[in-house]
Design a protein around this motif. Structure first.
Motif, mmCIF file in Angstrom:
data_model
loop_
_atom_site.group_PDB
_atom_site.id
_atom_site.type_symbol
_atom_site.label_atom_id
_atom_site.label_comp_id
_atom_site.label_asym_id
_atom_site.label_seq_id
_atom_site.Cartn_x
_atom_site.Cartn_y
_atom_site.Cartn_z
ATOM 1 N N ALA A 178 -2.025 17.181 -24.814
ATOM 2 C CA ALA A 178 -1.682 17.584 -23.748
ATOM 3 C C ALA A 178 -1.383 16.266 -22.712
ATOM 4 O O ALA A 178 -0.964 17.065 -21.559
ATOM 5 N N ARG A 179 -1.585 15.626 -23.087
ATOM 6 C CA ARG A 179 -2.365 14.521 -21.603
ATOM 7 C C ARG A 179 -0.764 14.384 -21.137
ATOM 8 O O ARG A 179 -0.637 14.094 -19.623
ATOM 9 N N ALA A 180 0.317 13.819 -22.211
ATOM 10 C CA ALA A 180 1.444 13.884 -21.391
ATOM 11 C C ALA A 180 1.593 15.041 -20.363
ATOM 12 O O ALA A 180 2.554 14.851 -19.496
ATOM 13 N N ASP A 181 1.703 16.128 -21.208
ATOM 14 C CA ASP A 181 1.698 17.141 -19.770
ATOM 15 C C ASP A 181 0.946 16.938 -18.693
ATOM 16 O O ASP A 181 1.395 17.870 -16.966
ATOM 17 N N LEU A 182 -0.218 17.158 -19.095
ATOM 18 C CA LEU A 182 -1.278 16.917 -17.646
ATOM 19 C C LEU A 182 -0.465 15.453 -16.932
ATOM 20 O O LEU A 182 -0.586 15.838 -15.938
ATOM 21 N N ALA A 183 0.273 14.953 -17.153
ATOM 22 C CA ALA A 183 0.561 13.217 -16.455
ATOM 23 C C ALA A 183 2.266 13.994 -15.722
ATOM 24 O O ALA A 183 1.440 13.810 -14.224
ATOM 25 N N ALA A 184 2.382 14.719 -15.604
ATOM 26 C CA ALA A 184 3.633 14.776 -15.516
ATOM 27 C C ALA A 184 3.526 16.165 -14.534
ATOM 28 O O ALA A 184 4.260 16.131 -13.377
ATOM 29 N N ALA A 185 2.510 17.492 -15.106
ATOM 30 C CA ALA A 185 2.031 18.287 -14.270
ATOM 31 C C ALA A 185 1.768 17.153 -12.284
ATOM 32 O O ALA A 185 1.707 18.063 -11.263
ATOM 33 N N THR A 186 0.640 16.682 -12.675
ATOM 34 C CA THR A 186 0.225 15.719 -11.643
ATOM 35 C C THR A 186 0.922 14.927 -11.023
ATOM 36 O O THR A 186 0.839 15.139 -9.267
ATOM 37 N N ILE A 187 1.467 13.993 -11.442
ATOM 38 C CA ILE A 187 2.934 13.792 -10.881
ATOM 39 C C ILE A 187 3.569 14.368 -10.166
ATOM 40 O O ILE A 187 3.451 14.501 -8.430
ATOM 41 N N ALA A 188 4.218 15.426 -10.426
ATOM 42 C CA ALA A 188 4.589 17.066 -9.493
ATOM 43 C C ALA A 188 4.465 17.139 -8.944
ATOM 44 O O ALA A 188 4.925 18.079 -7.841
ATOM 45 N N LEU A 189 3.180 17.253 -9.313
ATOM 46 C CA LEU A 189 1.909 18.188 -7.980
ATOM 47 C C LEU A 189 1.613 17.394 -6.662
ATOM 48 O O LEU A 189 1.881 17.288 -5.559
ATOM 49 N N SER A 190 1.111 16.394 -6.875
ATOM 50 C CA SER A 190 1.338 14.580 -6.111
ATOM 51 C C SER A 190 2.844 14.879 -5.249
ATOM 52 O O SER A 190 2.526 14.491 -4.122
ATOM 53 N N ARG A 191 3.664 15.260 -6.311
ATOM 54 C CA ARG A 191 5.418 14.802 -4.992
ATOM 55 C C ARG A 191 4.926 15.748 -3.969
ATOM 56 O O ARG A 191 5.782 15.531 -3.530
ATOM 57 N N ALA A 192 4.882 17.190 -4.760
ATOM 58 C CA ALA A 192 5.245 18.017 -3.106
ATOM 59 C C ALA A 192 3.996 18.082 -2.781
ATOM 60 O O ALA A 192 4.459 18.420 -1.036
ATOM 61 N N VAL A 193 2.829 17.477 -3.373
ATOM 62 C CA VAL A 193 1.548 17.663 -1.863
ATOM 63 C C VAL A 193 2.097 17.004 -0.970
ATOM 64 O O VAL A 193 2.218 17.212 0.622
ATOM 65 N N LEU A 194 2.405 15.572 -1.212
ATOM 66 C CA LEU A 194 2.995 14.727 -0.165
ATOM 67 C C LEU A 194 4.375 14.972 0.957
ATOM 68 O O LEU A 194 4.471 14.402 1.965
ATOM 69 N N SER A 195 5.380 15.379 -0.039
ATOM 70 C CA SER A 195 6.061 16.036 0.964
ATOM 71 C C SER A 195 6.169 17.375 1.454
ATOM 72 O O SER A 195 6.751 17.066 2.639
ATOM 73 N N VAL A 196 5.542 18.452 1.226
ATOM 74 C CA VAL A 196 4.706 19.130 2.162
ATOM 75 C C VAL A 196 4.322 18.223 3.497
ATOM 76 O O VAL A 196 4.377 18.836 4.619
ATOM 77 N N ALA A 197 3.605 18.088 3.101
ATOM 78 C CA ALA A 197 2.884 16.933 4.186
ATOM 79 C C ALA A 197 2.955 16.447 5.246
ATOM 80 O O ALA A 197 3.672 16.371 6.651
ATOM 81 N N ALA A 198 4.423 15.898 4.725
ATOM 82 C CA ALA A 198 5.848 15.315 5.459
ATOM 83 C C ALA A 198 6.618 16.253 6.211
ATOM 84 O O ALA A 198 7.610 15.342 6.715
ATOM 85 N N GLY A 199 6.506 17.175 5.657
ATOM 86 C CA GLY A 199 7.957 17.783 6.175
ATOM 87 C C GLY A 199 9.196 18.249 5.252
ATOM 88 O O GLY A 199 10.062 19.040 6.103
ATOM 89 N N ASP A 200 8.874 17.549 4.629
ATOM 90 C CA ASP A 200 10.341 17.546 3.180
ATOM 91 C C ASP A 200 10.312 18.878 2.672
ATOM 92 O O ASP A 200 9.928 18.754 1.570
ATOM 93 N N ASP A 201 10.561 20.023 2.563
ATOM 94 C CA ASP A 201 10.225 21.696 2.053
ATOM 95 C C ASP A 201 11.173 21.371 0.614
ATOM 96 O O ASP A 201 10.728 22.036 -0.086
ATOM 97 N N ARG A 202 12.374 20.612 0.920
ATOM 98 C CA ARG A 202 13.492 21.017 -0.100
ATOM 99 C C ARG A 202 12.647 20.119 -1.259
ATOM 100 O O ARG A 202 13.053 20.923 -2.446
ATOM 101 N N THR A 203 12.126 19.409 -1.136
ATOM 102 C CA THR A 203 11.849 18.531 -2.322
ATOM 103 C C THR A 203 10.178 18.587 -2.816
ATOM 104 O O THR A 203 10.154 18.974 -3.911
ATOM 105 N N ALA A 204 9.698 19.144 -1.405
ATOM 106 C CA ALA A 204 8.431 20.405 -2.257
ATOM 107 C C ALA A 204 8.728 21.185 -2.862
ATOM 108 O O ALA A 204 8.420 21.539 -4.296
ATOM 109 N N ARG A 205 9.492 22.583 -2.173
ATOM 110 C CA ARG A 205 9.496 23.182 -3.469
ATOM 111 C C ARG A 205 10.292 22.998 -5.088
ATOM 112 O O ARG A 205 10.053 23.137 -6.250
#
Length: 322
Positions: A178-205
């Motif tokens: 499941a490594r490919a799924d785990l990598a995709a999930a980690t990238i998407a979650l990292s993107r969400a975390v940084l977007s929330v912290a930066a105040g970009d709510d749409r990208t975060a959602r």
């Protein structure tokens, strides 16, 4: 997996080896060892798609990048804090390391890190290109990251990656598969975390939605033997409602309960075929995989694989010499 341990080198060579490695992996222009005569470093690096998960033990050190690095690809380091004292400064913002809290540094841009001896910590290295976020969003996120509403979720995700690290590069393990799924999930979650912290709510959602299904799939596979695994448990672990959980899975054609049963049956089948049985009986194997009713287990096993658990167990036993 790549491994380095300066304990295997002659003592006189260890300091230079540490400095060379840190210049390579941390992009540091200057590396100052706290106690050069007794310096040590040991690293284990695990590939996760375009990401790199690094376990690091080292003596005290000061790392400095004094200019924008244009000779390397932009890289982020997400550090899961330990109890070791460390201070990281970038663009005038200072973070004191706290155990279990994730901080970030843009490795290719000017920063300074001062850390005491660390018995073992984890770093997730993410190529900035993989996130697909404007550089300004990433930079804006750092000061708010430690207090982000997604901080605890992200820290737990990195802790899970650390726990699974030994299996990541084993293609025969469920985690490796499941490594490919785990990598995709980690990238998407990292993107969400940084977007929330930066105040970009749409990208975060959007990023949270993209990360949910692969994160759930990894979570379920890791908890298949847990008798308390339930839709409520899964939803709670991912900070969503049960209704949203079902809807997200339905959108990709997954029926949660049926999928869990299929995964558990597959795990039981593998255990029953193992050269050295993990459990004392077929019934014990069924219980270990969440089937409390032997008749139900047998019926579902036969429906899935065309044979009963007993027939499968007998057919996969190695033949005994006369």
């Amino acid at each position: 997996m790549q491994t380095l341990d300066t304990g295997t080198l002659p003592r006189r060579e260890r300091g230079d080896a540490i400095i060379t490695l840190l210049r390579e992996i941390a992009f540091a222009n200057r590396v100052t060892l706290e106690d050069p005569a007794n310096a040590f470093m040991a690293t284990d690096s695990f590939a996760l798609g375009p990401l790199q998960l690094v376990h690091l033990k080292r003596s005290g050190v000061v790392l400095e990048v004094d200019r924008e690095r244009d000779d390397c690809a932009p890289m982020l380091a997400m550090m899961l804090g330990t109890r070791a004292a460390a201070v990281r400064e970038q663009f005038g913002h200072v973070v004191q390391q706290r155990a279990g809290v994730v901080d970030m540094v843009e490795l290719h841009r000017p920063h300074r890190t001062s850390s005491q001896s660390n018995p073992g910590g984890w770093v997730l290295k993410i190529p900035a290109e993989a996130l697909g976020l404007p550089a300004s969003v990433v930079t804006r996120a750092r000061p708010a990251l430690v207090d982000s509403p997604l901080q605890r979720l992200y820290a737990r995700h990195l802790a899970m990656l650390a726990e699974l690290a030994p299996e990541l590069e084993d293609p025969t393990s469920k985690v490796g598969a499941a490594r490919a799924d785990l990598a995709a999930a980690t990238i998407a979650l990292s993107r969400a975390v940084l977007s929330v912290a930066a105040g970009d709510d749409r990208t975060a959602r959007e990023s949270m939605a993209a990360s949910l299904v692969p994160r759930v799939q990894v979570f379920v596979r890791e908890h298949l033997r847990d008798p308390d695994l339930s839709p409520e448990m899964i939803a709670s672990a991912h900070h969503v409602s049960v209704r949203l959980l079902y809807r997200a899975l339905a959108d990709v054609g997954v029926h949660l309960e049926q999928w869990v049963i299929e995964e558990r049956l597959s795990g039981a089948r593998d255990d029953l075929a193992a050269p050295q049985p993990r459990y004392s009986s077929i019934a014990a194997t069924a219980r270990a995989w969440g089937f409390s009713n032997p008749s139900f287990f047998s019926a579902r096993f036969r429906a899935a694989f065309g044979v009963t658990p007993r027939q499968w167990h007998a057919a996969t036993r190695p033949s005994q010499p006369d």
